[in-house]
Design an enzyme around this catalytic site. Sequence first.
Site, mmCIF file in Angstrom:
data_model
loop_
_atom_site.group_PDB
_atom_site.id
_atom_site.type_symbol
_atom_site.label_atom_id
_atom_site.label_comp_id
_atom_site.label_asym_id
_atom_site.label_seq_id
_atom_site.Cartn_x
_atom_site.Cartn_y
_atom_site.Cartn_z
ATOM 1 N N HIS A 7 0.828 -1.207 0.000
ATOM 2 C CA HIS A 7 0.000 0.000 0.000
ATOM 3 C C HIS A 7 0.856 1.247 0.000
ATOM 4 C CE1 HIS A 7 0.556 -0.746 4.413
ATOM 5 N NE2 HIS A 7 0.678 0.562 4.460
ATOM 6 N N HIS A 79 3.896 7.113 3.875
ATOM 7 C CA HIS A 79 4.848 6.010 3.711
ATOM 8 C C HIS A 79 4.377 5.074 2.606
ATOM 9 C CE1 HIS A 79 2.029 3.997 6.643
ATOM 10 N NE2 HIS A 79 2.312 2.918 5.941
ATOM 11 N N GLU A 130 7.705 0.991 5.100
ATOM 12 C CA GLU A 130 7.234 -0.065 5.990
ATOM 13 C C GLU A 130 7.482 -1.398 5.294
ATOM 14 O OE1 GLU A 130 2.977 -0.006 6.657
ATOM 15 O OE2 GLU A 130 3.112 -1.337 8.403
#
Lengths: 134, 134
Positions: A7, A79, A130
Amino acid sequence: MIGRLNHVAIAVPDLAAASAQYRDTLGARVGAPQDEPDHGVTVVFIELPNTKIELLHPLGEDSPIKGFLDKNPSGGIHHMCFEVEDILAARDKLQAEGARVLGGAEPKIGAHGKPVLFLHPKDFNGCLIELEQV
Amino acid sequence: MIGRLNHVAIAVPDLAAASAQYRDTLGARVGAPQDEPDHGVTVVFIELPNTKIELLHPLGEDSPIKGFLDKNPSGGIHHMCFEVEDILAARDKLQAEGARVLGGAEPKIGAHGKPVLFLHPKDFNGCLIELEQV
């Protein structure tokens, strides 16, 4: 090592307005808001055919995205999350090559219920990355 | 309206270092640098299983990403690109709903040889959005 882009997360100042915009103006498939009190965020998932956008809004006093929105009041890309098969192996390789893991090196359980780590933006071209074990 | 996430573009201060990092440290499939003089950038494509990352570095004096790197010397996420089937229909709908198209409303031919438009970040939660007709 990195696999799919799981994502892209966008911090937004007005979650209802941003959700409506992605649904109505951009014509995307937008889910319902989900409070994640353990992560200090309310999240809305936008399902694209090949990946997801996550809209993030602060929840509670200690939200990790409050500072970002203070600095970027209109919001912004917060992010991006890459999938890995083995998060401990990924961490060990990254640390051996000098990359810094944020908040201690032990993976935490992320908003999707899977182990995650965040890497220091200064080590990755100003991008907060991440890693999520899938 | 929006379809796949075509790519996430990252402006980087050192293209060789960033390419090596994605290839060697993050273990991704990284292409060779491509100069795009018409767009004022040198681009490196990173192929993930479901989408692409584009590393962008300024080329020439009038590069559209020079200002971004002046403000963000470490680099950062510059834009994200969504695919659309009909860029003129998308433009007309967006403009009718008050969104601003950057640089005039006529699509230009983007770095992939396809028609593209950029939307004003202030209208989209601080995110620069590219639309590409596929």
